[in-house]
Design an enzyme around this catalytic site. Sequence first.
Site, PDB file in Angstrom:
ATOM      1  N   GLY A 181     -21.052  40.841 -53.142  1.00  0.00           N
ATOM      2  CA  GLY A 181     -20.445  39.878 -53.971  1.00  0.00           C
ATOM      3  C   GLY A 181     -20.950  38.331 -53.517  1.00  0.00           C
ATOM      4  O   GLY A 181     -22.213  38.162 -53.012  1.00  0.00           O
ATOM      5  N   CYS A 225     -10.756  31.924 -50.629  1.00  0.00           N
ATOM      6  CA  CYS A 225     -10.346  32.261 -49.054  1.00  0.00           C
ATOM      7  C   CYS A 225      -9.310  31.092 -48.401  1.00  0.00           C
ATOM      8  O   CYS A 225      -8.512  31.705 -47.426  1.00  0.00           O
ATOM      9  CB  CYS A 225     -11.797  32.161 -48.428  1.00  0.00           C
ATOM     10  N   ASN A 231     -10.981  28.357 -41.015  1.00  0.00           N
ATOM     11  CA  ASN A 231     -10.688  27.992 -42.539  1.00  0.00           C
ATOM     12  C   ASN A 231      -9.149  27.343 -42.523  1.00  0.00           C
ATOM     13  O   ASN A 231      -9.111  26.345 -43.081  1.00  0.00           O
ATOM     14  CB  ASN A 231     -10.564  29.583 -43.127  1.00  0.00           C
ATOM     15  N   LYS A 281     -12.368  33.085 -37.367  1.00  0.00           N
ATOM     16  CA  LYS A 281     -12.719  33.005 -38.598  1.00  0.00           C
ATOM     17  C   LYS A 281     -11.659  32.600 -39.259  1.00  0.00           C
ATOM     18  O   LYS A 281     -11.726  31.527 -40.221  1.00  0.00           O
ATOM     19  CB  LYS A 281     -13.413  34.188 -39.182  1.00  0.00           C
ATOM     20  N   LEU A 282     -10.283  33.149 -39.104  1.00  0.00           N
ATOM     21  CA  LEU A 282      -9.204  32.541 -39.758  1.00  0.00           C
ATOM     22  C   LEU A 282      -8.694  31.256 -39.431  1.00  0.00           C
ATOM     23  O   LEU A 282      -8.298  30.287 -39.984  1.00  0.00           O
ATOM     24  CB  LEU A 282      -7.921  33.605 -39.217  1.00  0.00           C
ATOM     25  N   ALA A 329     -20.216  28.162 -47.186  1.00  0.00           N
ATOM     26  CA  ALA A 329     -19.298  27.744 -48.409  1.00  0.00           C
ATOM     27  C   ALA A 329     -19.979  27.883 -49.636  1.00  0.00           C
ATOM     28  O   ALA A 329     -21.230  27.787 -49.782  1.00  0.00           O
ATOM     29  CB  ALA A 329     -19.229  26.397 -48.143  1.00  0.00           C
TER      30      ALA A 329
HETATM   31  P1  NAD Z   1     -16.512  39.608 -53.684  1.00  0.00           P
HETATM   32  O1  NAD Z   1     -15.448  39.939 -54.420  1.00  0.00           O
HETATM   33  O2  NAD Z   1     -17.343  38.585 -54.515  1.00  0.00           O
HETATM   34  O3  NAD Z   1     -17.409  40.800 -53.226  1.00  0.00           O
HETATM   35  C1  NAD Z   1     -17.038  42.006 -52.913  1.00  0.00           C
HETATM   36  C2  NAD Z   1     -17.642  43.231 -53.362  1.00  0.00           C
HETATM   37  O4  NAD Z   1     -17.247  44.228 -52.695  1.00  0.00           O
HETATM   38  C3  NAD Z   1     -17.284  43.465 -55.000  1.00  0.00           C
HETATM   39  O5  NAD Z   1     -18.310  43.297 -55.731  1.00  0.00           O
HETATM   40  C4  NAD Z   1     -16.678  44.850 -54.819  1.00  0.00           C
HETATM   41  O6  NAD Z   1     -16.799  45.481 -56.048  1.00  0.00           O
HETATM   42  C5  NAD Z   1     -17.342  45.429 -53.641  1.00  0.00           C
HETATM   43  N1  NAD Z   1     -16.544  46.436 -53.045  1.00  0.00           N
HETATM   44  C6  NAD Z   1     -15.303  46.618 -52.804  1.00  0.00           C
HETATM   45  N2  NAD Z   1     -15.043  47.717 -52.350  1.00  0.00           N
HETATM   46  C7  NAD Z   1     -16.333  48.420 -52.073  1.00  0.00           C
HETATM   47  C8  NAD Z   1     -16.628  49.878 -51.694  1.00  0.00           C
HETATM   48  N3  NAD Z   1     -15.552  50.455 -51.145  1.00  0.00           N
HETATM   49  N4  NAD Z   1     -17.834  50.294 -51.729  1.00  0.00           N
HETATM   50  C9  NAD Z   1     -18.786  49.552 -52.188  1.00  0.00           C
HETATM   51  N5  NAD Z   1     -18.468  48.115 -52.798  1.00  0.00           N
HETATM   52  C10 NAD Z   1     -17.249  47.728 -52.676  1.00  0.00           C
HETATM   53  O7  NAD Z   1     -16.101  39.116 -52.444  1.00  0.00           O
HETATM   54  P2  NAD Z   1     -16.802  37.773 -51.635  1.00  0.00           P
HETATM   55  O8  NAD Z   1     -16.267  36.322 -52.105  1.00  0.00           O
HETATM   56  O9  NAD Z   1     -18.074  38.102 -51.282  1.00  0.00           O
HETATM   57  O10 NAD Z   1     -15.754  38.100 -50.224  1.00  0.00           O
HETATM   58  C11 NAD Z   1     -16.183  39.077 -49.258  1.00  0.00           C
HETATM   59  C12 NAD Z   1     -15.358  38.863 -47.949  1.00  0.00           C
HETATM   60  O11 NAD Z   1     -15.857  37.659 -47.341  1.00  0.00           O
HETATM   61  C13 NAD Z   1     -13.959  38.375 -48.029  1.00  0.00           C
HETATM   62  O12 NAD Z   1     -13.323  39.137 -46.996  1.00  0.00           O
HETATM   63  C14 NAD Z   1     -13.977  36.964 -47.978  1.00  0.00           C
HETATM   64  O13 NAD Z   1     -12.782  36.598 -47.327  1.00  0.00           O
HETATM   65  C15 NAD Z   1     -15.096  36.705 -47.120  1.00  0.00           C
HETATM   66  N6  NAD Z   1     -15.858  35.388 -47.187  1.00  0.00           N
HETATM   67  C16 NAD Z   1     -16.124  34.776 -48.333  1.00  0.00           C
HETATM   68  C17 NAD Z   1     -16.804  33.728 -48.572  1.00  0.00           C
HETATM   69  C18 NAD Z   1     -16.996  33.146 -49.828  1.00  0.00           C
HETATM   70  O14 NAD Z   1     -17.501  31.923 -49.841  1.00  0.00           O
HETATM   71  N7  NAD Z   1     -16.931  33.643 -51.083  1.00  0.00           N
HETATM   72  C19 NAD Z   1     -17.342  32.983 -47.176  1.00  0.00           C
HETATM   73  C20 NAD Z   1     -16.759  33.655 -46.209  1.00  0.00           C
HETATM   74  C21 NAD Z   1     -16.294  34.714 -46.217  1.00  0.00           C
HETATM   75  C1  UGA Z   2     -14.790  27.512 -47.291  1.00  0.00           C
HETATM   76  C2  UGA Z   2     -15.330  27.072 -45.869  1.00  0.00           C
HETATM   77  O1  UGA Z   2     -15.873  26.003 -46.224  1.00  0.00           O
HETATM   78  C3  UGA Z   2     -16.386  28.014 -45.669  1.00  0.00           C
HETATM   79  O2  UGA Z   2     -16.885  27.764 -44.145  1.00  0.00           O
HETATM   80  C4  UGA Z   2     -15.801  29.571 -45.474  1.00  0.00           C
HETATM   81  O3  UGA Z   2     -16.901  30.278 -45.040  1.00  0.00           O
HETATM   82  C5  UGA Z   2     -15.434  29.852 -46.903  1.00  0.00           C
HETATM   83  O4  UGA Z   2     -14.454  28.911 -47.220  1.00  0.00           O
HETATM   84  C6  UGA Z   2     -14.758  31.047 -47.042  1.00  0.00           C
HETATM   85  O5  UGA Z   2     -14.237  31.689 -45.793  1.00  0.00           O
HETATM   86  O6  UGA Z   2     -14.797  31.676 -48.002  1.00  0.00           O
HETATM   87  P1  UGA Z   2     -15.684  27.280 -49.731  1.00  0.00           P
HETATM   88  O7  UGA Z   2     -14.349  27.796 -50.314  1.00  0.00           O
HETATM   89  O8  UGA Z   2     -16.638  28.014 -50.337  1.00  0.00           O
HETATM   90  O9  UGA Z   2     -15.757  27.570 -48.112  1.00  0.00           O
HETATM   91  O10 UGA Z   2     -15.806  26.041 -50.246  1.00  0.00           O
HETATM   92  P2  UGA Z   2     -15.307  24.390 -49.610  1.00  0.00           P
HETATM   93  O11 UGA Z   2     -16.444  23.540 -49.442  1.00  0.00           O
HETATM   94  O12 UGA Z   2     -14.700  24.788 -48.068  1.00  0.00           O
HETATM   95  O13 UGA Z   2     -14.350  23.909 -50.376  1.00  0.00           O
HETATM   96  C7  UGA Z   2     -13.025  24.545 -50.544  1.00  0.00           C
HETATM   97  C8  UGA Z   2     -12.042  23.622 -51.526  1.00  0.00           C
HETATM   98  O14 UGA Z   2     -11.496  22.477 -50.646  1.00  0.00           O
HETATM   99  C9  UGA Z   2     -12.640  23.253 -52.871  1.00  0.00           C
HETATM  100  O15 UGA Z   2     -11.779  23.324 -53.813  1.00  0.00           O
HETATM  101  C10 UGA Z   2     -13.190  21.841 -52.475  1.00  0.00           C
HETATM  102  O16 UGA Z   2     -13.133  20.970 -53.807  1.00  0.00           O
HETATM  103  C11 UGA Z   2     -11.958  21.369 -51.705  1.00  0.00           C
HETATM  104  N1  UGA Z   2     -12.190  20.255 -50.792  1.00  0.00           N
HETATM  105  C12 UGA Z   2     -12.939  20.035 -49.852  1.00  0.00           C
HETATM  106  C13 UGA Z   2     -11.446  19.237 -50.861  1.00  0.00           C
HETATM  107  O17 UGA Z   2     -10.512  19.211 -51.848  1.00  0.00           O
HETATM  108  N2  UGA Z   2     -11.803  18.051 -50.008  1.00  0.00           N
HETATM  109  C14 UGA Z   2     -12.506  18.293 -49.199  1.00  0.00           C
HETATM  110  O18 UGA Z   2     -12.754  16.904 -48.763  1.00  0.00           O
HETATM  111  C15 UGA Z   2     -13.445  19.366 -49.064  1.00  0.00           C
END
Ligand code: NAD
Ligand code: UGA
Length: 469
Positions: free
Chosen positions: A10, A272, A220, A216-217, A160
């Site tokens: 993902g 997130c 965020n 991490k929690l 991000a």
């Molecule tokens: P996503 O939904 O884009 O990707 C997850 C993928 O995992 C999917 O493609 C799904 O098909 C696959 N999957 C689920 N179960 C599976 C299994 N059993 N075997 C193989 N594949 C499987 O999610 P994401 O945005 O990449 O987020 C993943 C994790 O990372 C979450 O816990 C999220 O909180 C964390 N995270 C996300 C971001 C972000 O910017 N999106 C940033 C930091 C942390």
């Molecule tokens: C956020 C964190 O910034 C990452 O460090 C983290 O890894 C990630 O969540 C995650 O755990 O998924 P992301 O959600 O991709 O990243 O993007 P951000 O840039 O944080 O923006 C989040 C939201 O806040 C957006 O809707 C953005 O427009 C809004 N935002 C951001 C504001 O409204 N004001 C700001 O000053 C900054």
Amino acid sequence: MVKICCIGAGYVGGPTMAVIALKCPFIEVTVVDISVSRIDAWNSEQLPIYEPGLEDVVKQCRGKNLFFSCDVEKHVGEADIVFVSVNTPTKTQGLGAGKAADLTYWESAARMIADVSKSDKIVVEKSTVPVKTAEAIEKILTHNSDGINFQILSNPEFLAEGTAIQDLLTPNRVLIGGRETPEGIKAIEKLKNVYANWVPVESILCTNLWSAELSKLAANAFLAQRISSVNAISALCEATGADISEVSHSVGTDTRIGPKFLNASVGFGGSCFQKDILNLVYICECNGLPEVANYWKHIIRINDYQKSRFVNRVVSSMFNTASGKKIAILGFAFKKDTGDTRETPAIDVCKGLLGEKANLSIYDPQVSADHIERDLSTEKFDWDHPAHLQPMSPTAIKQVRVEWDAYEATKDAHGLCFLTEWDEFKKLDFQRIYNDMQRPSFVFDGRNIVDAVKLRRIGFIVYSVGKPL
Ligand code: NAD
Ligand code: UGA
């Protein structure tokens, strides 16, 4: 050759593994997923996610030391280090519905690792998970497999979206948590050596497992808290004549506070922030800390308030009725430079305006019509009242048109809302837009991207978040 396998292709798994492959040409990296269409897209010219710089990195490594595959069991079985980067959404049903993280995908990945492993492995939590998840994962892994040693590490991701590649290439820090045993310390060292190929060692923080999971929690929650703080002050600015940009600048120049992440907006979105804060709230409640839980809950309440405040502003400005009026929505993604719409504030704003019987004309440079229509026709899950899904009126979707051009979207519109801060919106020909709109012509800037003075000179009535009217 060390072999890495990442479960979950993902937004995190794909870019993170691509950068590891780029920086460690001597490591074979395979990203696996149960979604065939996602893996096919990673192997094609049209990657499944839009992220600046990603295509370039993937093209440099794919087929050399970076592979995408659906053969999950084979690659997990062969790997020395297995990253788990599956989705961990908020539970919508059952115990903890509306708050707790749904660990179904994580657990099934852990069971599969236990089933197919024939050699010792380091299993890395890349997904964001509740603190203490590693304990549960350890139990699953060790109960199901005889004689194989698993070391669990927590290595949360801080990228991000929209800046993922830059964040991965030059991270503020990399965090690795592990068991404080000789085997645990050895596993931490092994993962640290992977990152040390491009991250300065002083930026690689090593902690115990629970600190890494909780950091991490907490990170965020702190980030989202800044946005809710600035958005709360933006409401007061509108009521008093103060200007949120001036207030943010004045506050942010205190080096103890810092200038980043103080942009007032229509509300934060993304997959997130809300999910992780709700997760934190649930953990606090389970640990008998209701006051702490309530404290964090209010960050989301203010965010919901900011979105509904925006809708109310649109409707009240337009003489208290949006019924039958065309309103252009510019930007649907949750922030610029991504096509991701998970928890985007645009969904709530659009649904609010549809509830007022407005006709919406939506344009976003990276979000397809199908995607927008799907988002708007899906019932909304209410975290605060998880038993009640807010039903969508079947006729509402007929009030939506998706355009592929900002000028087309704004033609004949009574009002125009900016919901994503795409750079291209700043360069629009506003005189042309004004000429083609109805009178009076309203602009509601949910991202404070337009020059309100210039637009007022053209003739627009402009509302910007947290600014004097
Ligand atoms: P996503 O939904 O884009 O990707 C997850 C993928 O995992 C999917 O493609 C799904 O098909 C696959 N999957 C689920 N179960 C599976 C299994 N059993 N075997 C193989 N594949 C499987 O999610 P994401 O945005 O990449 O987020 C993943 C994790 O990372 C979450 O816990 C999220 O909180 C964390 N995270 C996300 C971001 C972000 O910017 N999106 C940033 C930091 C942390
Ligand atoms: C956020 C964190 O910034 C990452 O460090 C983290 O890894 C990630 O969540 C995650 O755990 O998924 P992301 O959600 O991709 O990243 O993007 P951000 O840039 O944080 O923006 C989040 C939201 O806040 C957006 O809707 C953005 O427009 C809004 N935002 C951001 C504001 O409204 N004001 C700001 O000053 C900054």
